[in-house]
Design a protein around this motif. Structure first.
Motif, PDB file in Angstrom:
ATOM      1  N   ASN A 133       0.817  -1.236   0.000  1.00  0.00           N
ATOM      2  CA  ASN A 133       0.000   0.000   0.000  1.00  0.00           C
ATOM      3  C   ASN A 133       0.839   1.270   0.000  1.00  0.00           C
ATOM      4  N   THR A 135       2.462   4.813  -1.518  1.00  0.00           N
ATOM      5  CA  THR A 135       1.918   5.992  -2.204  1.00  0.00           C
ATOM      6  C   THR A 135       3.008   6.582  -3.083  1.00  0.00           C
ATOM      7  N   GLU A 137       4.449   9.743  -5.012  1.00  0.00           N
ATOM      8  CA  GLU A 137       4.330  11.199  -5.022  1.00  0.00           C
ATOM      9  C   GLU A 137       4.865  11.711  -6.353  1.00  0.00           C
ATOM     10  N   LYS A 146      -0.480  12.783  -4.859  1.00  0.00           N
ATOM     11  CA  LYS A 146      -0.094  11.540  -4.168  1.00  0.00           C
ATOM     12  C   LYS A 146      -1.036  10.447  -4.659  1.00  0.00           C
ATOM     13  N   ILE A 147      -0.472   9.416  -5.287  1.00  0.00           N
ATOM     14  CA  ILE A 147      -1.289   8.381  -5.921  1.00  0.00           C
ATOM     15  C   ILE A 147      -1.061   7.037  -5.232  1.00  0.00           C
ATOM     16  N   PRO A 148      -2.127   6.390  -4.721  1.00  0.00           N
ATOM     17  CA  PRO A 148      -1.933   5.047  -4.166  1.00  0.00           C
ATOM     18  C   PRO A 148      -1.362   4.124  -5.250  1.00  0.00           C
TER      19      PRO A 148
END
Ligand SMILES: Cc1cc2nc3c(=O)[nH]c(=O)nc-3n(C[C@H](O)[C@H](O)[C@H](O)COP(=O)(O)OP(=O)(O)OC[C@H]3O[C@@H](n4cnc5c(N)ncnc54)[C@H](O)[C@@H]3O)c2cc1C
Length: 289
Positions: A133, A135, A137, A146-148
């Motif tokens: 999980n 993230t 950036e 900020k993208i998972p």
């Protein structure tokens, strides 16, 4: 083969890099370790107007700690990830995964960010980011996003980056001390891309699995979160856990393909086996938090 002509810049700050990329209006390509980009340029499969070499940007290097997270600079060389004490302590499965990427020579130049950006479906690092999980950036002259990691990959070598965006950091949430790394891959030869792989981490407390983060690689067009397996594992006590049943169900999340290396059916069969043996071994050798 020679690359098509291109301009070249080597900015020393993120701002400078973002400005050049924005100015190029989609005609710029970022160069990190060049392990994939250089062959693409030489084969003229990539023909950018301008190469933006980010090797001189100090802000993009290194590993740092934040509140409850480990942050990796995209320009961390894969060889340095393997020797990083902080990563060995906080993200041991990431170190295990990077050991399986390519060869010494490619890891000496190849970067964590380059592998994350590339999104090769059989790559170890994108799957590790999805499993844990992480993230991602990204920055452009318009600001920061900020993208998972679980939302970053759209298809083989396809991600959600806009043409003017640069990956500036990959952040991993903490796992408790004593968590159990889970890694297994099958490749035809050491250093080859995996045919099938599984990566992740587990937390076992008082004989029960309380947390699981797992992802597949080489089992679909992108890294695939093993949601079914995670849901089946959490809450299970080790002495009643039916590992084979979890492995059988875990395959349901995958979408393997036929290619010159292996058939989808072969990948499914081997996938079940390596999932079960990796889980069995991890739970046998893993510390109990
Ligand atoms: C012989 C060989 C074997 C390999 N085996 C494996 C393997 O087993 N497993 C594996 O995972 N990989 C493998 N690789 C790939 C390699 O190890 C690198 O992971 C890969 O090339 C990407 O890293 P790089 O730093 O070299 O990126 P580059 O080649 O420099 O860049 C790759 C792509 O990412 C983009 N990019 C790079 N950094 C950023 C950034 N910060 N922001 C936005 N975009 C960016 C570039 O524009 C380019 O499109 C292998 C490569 C070779 C040559």
């Amino acid at each position: 083969m020679k690359p098509a002509p291109f301009d070249y810049v080597a900015p020393t700050t993120i701002e400078e890099a973002c400005a050049v990329i924005a100015e190029a209006g989609g005609g710029a390509t970022v160069m990190a370790g060049g392990q994939t980009l250089m062959p693409l340029l030489n084969l003229r499969m990539s023909q950018p107007f301008i190469i933006v070499d980010i090797n001189k940007i100090a802000e993009l290097k290194g590993v740092s700690r934040g509140a409850g997270v480990t942050r990796i600079g995209p320009m961390l060389r894969q060889c340095d990830a393997i020797t990083s004490e902080a990563l060995a302590r906080d993200l041991p499965v990431l170190v295990q995964a990077v050991r399986h990427i390519g060869h010494h020579q490619t890891r000496n130049r190849g970067t964590v960010g380059g592998s994350i950006a590339l999104g090769e479906p059989a790559a170890e690092l994108p799957a590790t980011a999805v499993a844990l999980n992480a993230t991602i950036e990204v920055r452009s002259t318009a600001g920061t996003r900020k993208i998972p990691a679980s939302e970053f990959y759209l298809g083989p070598y396809m991600n959600t980056l806009q043409p003017d965006e640069l990956i500036t950091g990959i952040t991993f949430p903490d796992w408790p001390k004593g968590h159990i790394p889970l890694f297994r891959e099958l490749a035809q030869r050491p250093g080859d891309f995996a045919l099938v792989g599984i990566v992740g981490a587990l937390v076992v407390e008082a004989g029960k699995i309380t947390r699981a983060g797992i992802a597949w690689f080489g089992m679909g067009p992108t890294p695939i979160k093993a949601k079914t397996a995670e849901q089946m594992l959490v809450g299970q006590s080790l002495d009643t856990l039916d590992i084979q049943a979890v492995a059988e169900s875990a395959i349901a999340d995958t979408a393997p393909f036929d290619d010159q290396h292996a058939s989808a059916e072969y990948r499914r069969t081997v996938g079940k086996r390596i999932f079960a043996s990796a889980l069995r071994e991890a739970l046998k050798t893993g510390e109990v938090a």
